[in-house]
Design a protein around this motif. Structure first.
Motif, PDB file in Angstrom:
ATOM      1  N   CYS A 156       0.816  -1.220   0.000  1.00 55.79           N
ATOM      2  CA  CYS A 156       0.000   0.000   0.000  1.00 55.79           C
ATOM      3  C   CYS A 156       0.845   1.264   0.000  1.00 55.79           C
ATOM      4  O   CYS A 156       0.297   2.369   0.089  1.00 55.79           O
ATOM      5  N   SER A 157       2.158   1.108  -0.096  1.00 54.92           N
ATOM      6  CA  SER A 157       3.071   2.260  -0.013  1.00 54.92           C
ATOM      7  C   SER A 157       3.711   2.609  -1.351  1.00 54.92           C
ATOM      8  O   SER A 157       4.713   3.330  -1.392  1.00 54.92           O
ATOM      9  N   ILE A 158       3.142   2.114  -2.454  1.00 57.11           N
ATOM     10  CA  ILE A 158       3.737   2.352  -3.776  1.00 57.11           C
ATOM     11  C   ILE A 158       3.852   3.846  -4.103  1.00 57.11           C
ATOM     12  O   ILE A 158       4.894   4.292  -4.593  1.00 57.11           O
ATOM     13  N   PRO A 159       2.822   4.678  -3.860  1.00 53.00           N
ATOM     14  CA  PRO A 159       2.980   6.111  -4.155  1.00 53.00           C
ATOM     15  C   PRO A 159       4.122   6.754  -3.372  1.00 53.00           C
ATOM     16  O   PRO A 159       4.809   7.643  -3.897  1.00 53.00           O
ATOM     17  N   ILE A 160       4.326   6.315  -2.139  1.00 52.28           N
ATOM     18  CA  ILE A 160       5.424   6.856  -1.329  1.00 52.28           C
ATOM     19  C   ILE A 160       6.765   6.466  -1.955  1.00 52.28           C
ATOM     20  O   ILE A 160       7.703   7.273  -1.982  1.00 52.28           O
ATOM     21  N   MET A 161       6.870   5.245  -2.460  1.00 56.08           N
ATOM     22  CA  MET A 161       8.107   4.792  -3.110  1.00 56.08           C
ATOM     23  C   MET A 161       8.447   5.678  -4.304  1.00 56.08           C
ATOM     24  O   MET A 161       9.592   6.111  -4.472  1.00 56.08           O
ATOM     25  N   VAL A 162       7.432   5.944  -5.128  1.00 52.61           N
ATOM     26  CA  VAL A 162       7.659   6.766  -6.332  1.00 52.61           C
ATOM     27  C   VAL A 162       8.105   8.168  -5.937  1.00 52.61           C
ATOM     28  O   VAL A 162       9.077   8.712  -6.487  1.00 52.61           O
ATOM     29  N   PHE A 163       7.410   8.763  -4.982  1.00 49.72           N
ATOM     30  CA  PHE A 163       7.728  10.127  -4.560  1.00 49.72           C
ATOM     31  C   PHE A 163       9.139  10.229  -4.007  1.00 49.72           C
ATOM     32  O   PHE A 163       9.910  11.114  -4.389  1.00 49.72           O
ATOM     33  N   GLN A 164       9.482   9.322  -3.096  1.00 51.82           N
ATOM     34  CA  GLN A 164      10.796   9.399  -2.449  1.00 51.82           C
ATOM     35  C   GLN A 164      11.926   9.094  -3.433  1.00 51.82           C
ATOM     36  O   GLN A 164      12.997   9.709  -3.356  1.00 51.82           O
ATOM     37  N   SER A 233      -3.693   2.545  -3.837  1.00 51.33           N
ATOM     38  CA  SER A 233      -2.230   2.515  -3.862  1.00 51.33           C
ATOM     39  C   SER A 233      -1.714   2.142  -5.245  1.00 51.33           C
ATOM     40  O   SER A 233      -0.788   2.779  -5.769  1.00 51.33           O
ATOM     41  N   PHE A 234      -2.308   1.125  -5.859  1.00 47.64           N
ATOM     42  CA  PHE A 234      -1.859   0.692  -7.178  1.00 47.64           C
ATOM     43  C   PHE A 234      -2.212   1.722  -8.255  1.00 47.64           C
ATOM     44  O   PHE A 234      -1.385   2.019  -9.130  1.00 47.64           O
ATOM     45  N   VAL A 235      -3.418   2.279  -8.191  1.00 48.67           N
ATOM     46  CA  VAL A 235      -3.836   3.252  -9.209  1.00 48.67           C
ATOM     47  C   VAL A 235      -2.996   4.526  -9.117  1.00 48.67           C
ATOM     48  O   VAL A 235      -2.433   4.995 -10.124  1.00 48.67           O
ATOM     49  N   ILE A 236      -2.914   5.094  -7.912  1.00 46.69           N
ATOM     50  CA  ILE A 236      -2.114   6.309  -7.725  1.00 46.69           C
ATOM     51  C   ILE A 236      -0.644   6.014  -7.973  1.00 46.69           C
ATOM     52  O   ILE A 236       0.080   6.830  -8.548  1.00 46.69           O
ATOM     53  N   GLY A 237      -0.187   4.833  -7.543  1.00 46.29           N
ATOM     54  CA  GLY A 237       1.211   4.467  -7.733  1.00 46.29           C
ATOM     55  C   GLY A 237       1.586   4.358  -9.197  1.00 46.29           C
ATOM     56  O   GLY A 237       2.627   4.877  -9.620  1.00 46.29           O
ATOM     57  N   ILE A 238       0.766   3.683  -9.993  1.00 46.22           N
ATOM     58  CA  ILE A 238       1.044   3.529 -11.423  1.00 46.22           C
ATOM     59  C   ILE A 238       0.988   4.881 -12.129  1.00 46.22           C
ATOM     60  O   ILE A 238       1.835   5.195 -12.982  1.00 46.22           O
ATOM     61  N   PHE A 239       0.004   5.697 -11.755  1.00 43.95           N
ATOM     62  CA  PHE A 239      -0.103   7.026 -12.371  1.00 43.95           C
ATOM     63  C   PHE A 239       1.109   7.887 -12.026  1.00 43.95           C
ATOM     64  O   PHE A 239       1.714   8.524 -12.912  1.00 43.95           O
ATOM     65  N   SER A 240       1.469   7.927 -10.745  1.00 38.54           N
ATOM     66  CA  SER A 240       2.614   8.749 -10.324  1.00 38.54           C
ATOM     67  C   SER A 240       3.924   8.201 -10.885  1.00 38.54           C
ATOM     68  O   SER A 240       4.837   8.977 -11.204  1.00 38.54           O
ATOM     69  N   VAL A 243       4.116   9.438 -14.464  1.00 40.91           N
ATOM     70  CA  VAL A 243       4.455  10.864 -14.486  1.00 40.91           C
ATOM     71  C   VAL A 243       5.919  11.072 -14.106  1.00 40.91           C
ATOM     72  O   VAL A 243       6.639  11.855 -14.760  1.00 40.91           O
ATOM     73  N   ALA A 244       6.387  10.380 -13.074  1.00 40.26           N
ATOM     74  CA  ALA A 244       7.773  10.526 -12.621  1.00 40.26           C
ATOM     75  C   ALA A 244       8.752  10.058 -13.692  1.00 40.26           C
ATOM     76  O   ALA A 244       9.784  10.704 -13.924  1.00 40.26           O
ATOM     77  N   ALA A 245       8.446   8.943 -14.352  1.00 35.04           N
ATOM     78  CA  ALA A 245       9.321   8.437 -15.430  1.00 35.04           C
ATOM     79  C   ALA A 245       9.344   9.420 -16.591  1.00 35.04           C
ATOM     80  O   ALA A 245      10.404   9.645 -17.206  1.00 35.04           O
ATOM     81  N   TRP A 246       8.197  10.041 -16.899  1.00 35.31           N
ATOM     82  CA  TRP A 246       8.123  11.028 -17.975  1.00 35.31           C
ATOM     83  C   TRP A 246       8.924  12.280 -17.621  1.00 35.31           C
ATOM     84  O   TRP A 246       9.680  12.804 -18.458  1.00 35.31           O
ATOM     85  N   LEU A 247       8.803  12.740 -16.386  1.00 36.61           N
ATOM     86  CA  LEU A 247       9.565  13.912 -15.952  1.00 36.61           C
ATOM     87  C   LEU A 247      11.065  13.621 -15.944  1.00 36.61           C
ATOM     88  O   LEU A 247      11.875  14.482 -16.337  1.00 36.61           O
ATOM     89  N   PHE A 248      11.438  12.420 -15.510  1.00 35.15           N
ATOM     90  CA  PHE A 248      12.849  12.047 -15.496  1.00 35.15           C
ATOM     91  C   PHE A 248      13.407  11.986 -16.913  1.00 35.15           C
ATOM     92  O   PHE A 248      14.556  12.387 -17.156  1.00 35.15           O
ATOM     93  N   ALA A 249      12.599  11.510 -17.849  1.00 36.21           N
ATOM     94  CA  ALA A 249      13.036  11.412 -19.253  1.00 36.21           C
ATOM     95  C   ALA A 249      13.274  12.788 -19.868  1.00 36.21           C
ATOM     96  O   ALA A 249      14.084  12.924 -20.788  1.00 36.21           O
ATOM     97  N   ARG A 250      12.586  13.796 -19.370  1.00 40.49           N
ATOM     98  CA  ARG A 250      12.718  15.149 -19.895  1.00 40.49           C
ATOM     99  C   ARG A 250      13.870  15.936 -19.246  1.00 40.49           C
ATOM    100  O   ARG A 250      14.198  17.024 -19.712  1.00 40.49           O
ATOM    101  N   LYS A 251      14.464  15.369 -18.192  1.00 41.42           N
ATOM    102  CA  LYS A 251      15.565  16.053 -17.532  1.00 41.42           C
ATOM    103  C   LYS A 251      16.792  16.089 -18.437  1.00 41.42           C
ATOM    104  O   LYS A 251      17.165  15.096 -19.045  1.00 41.42           O
TER     105      LYS A 251
END
Length: 254
Positions: A156-164, A233-240, A243-251
């Motif tokens: 249930c902590s997938i969104p936290i993993m992505v953020f951190q 957790s899974f829905v927000i986690g997959i979405f985030s 988004v995070a992978a897309w933002l990282f790709a644009r760096k």
């Protein structure tokens, strides 16, 4: 390609403190509950009688509060170690120069973090089982509930993993990411106790427990929101993660 990247990251992780971090949440929970049951065993037995349940259920309910702090903290430290391995060696430029999609690079780092946190959940299962046997919590062991209470709070902590992970990669100074993770882990305990904020991702580790207290009857019941929390957790986690992978790709640089 991601599989080969994960293998390479695992080889790097062996030379870091990532492995001890895997045991952090189970160990801290074990020590906390050992102290609790050694010093307050009569109180725990009284609570079991008062709530008309067994010591196993009291243990599963009691340990979720310390676990709601140790899970985000473990994620924070693990994400920091994974990102800092590349920061310290100034290896991000070399990695970004490889013929690999940048989004795949981020997903590989996330996969390593996810595996480490899931492994921590598996370790928790055996630690909780040993704890229950040592303190003789009863012969009627709730096997499936024990498994769920060990693994689901981590899942249930997938969104936290992505953020951190994104925060640790984006900011080279890891003290900021660790401070943010520590503060948010403490805030998550208060988020989980309020009906208005219990759907914030930092409240999920506590709300991911299988046991809930019915405040009206003061009896322990199965968590009615568990499936909703897991789905969120899974829905927000997959979405985030997308988004995070897309933002990282644009760096342009890390």
């Amino acid at each position: 390609m991601i599989r080969h990247m994960i293998r390479a990251d695992i080889m790097k992780a062996r030379r870091t403190v990532l492995v001890p971090i895997v045991f952090l949440a189970p160990l801290l929970t074990f020590l906390y509950e050992c102290t609790n049951f050694l010093l307050r065993i009569e109180v725990m037995i009284h609570q079991a009688e008062e709530k008309q349940t067994g010591l196993w259920q009291i243990f599963l309910y009691d340990k979720q509060f310390i676990l709601s702090l140790t899970i985000p903290l473990s994620i924070t430290l693990a994400a920091s170690v994974i990102a800092n391995t590349e920061h310290q060696g100034n290896a991000w430029k070399q990695l970004l120069a490889l013929p690999i999609k940048r989004s795949s690079l981020f997903l590989g780092k996330f996969a390593l973090l996810f595996l480490a946190i899931c492994l921590s959940g598996v370790v928790s299962y055996f630690v909780y089982l040993l704890f229950g046997l040592f303190f003789d919590l009863g012969d009627d062991i709730p096997w499936m509930q024990l498994l769920g209470d060990s693994v689901l709070p981590f899942l249930c902590s997938i969104p936290i993993m992505v953020f951190q992970l994104y925060l640790s990669i984006s900011i080279k100074n890891q003290s900021f990411a660790i401070l943010t993770g520590a503060l948010s882990s403490m805030a998550g305990l208060f988020f989980a106790l309020s009906p208005l904020t219990k759907w914030i991702p930092w409240a999920y580790p506590l709300n991911g427990s299988t046991v809930r207290l019915n405040y009206r009857t003061q009896h322990l019941i199965l968590n009615p929101d568990l499936m909703y929390v897991l789905i969120c957790s899974f829905v927000i986690g997959i979405f985030s993660l997308t988004v995070a992978a897309w933002l990282f790709a644009r760096k342009k640089e890390v």
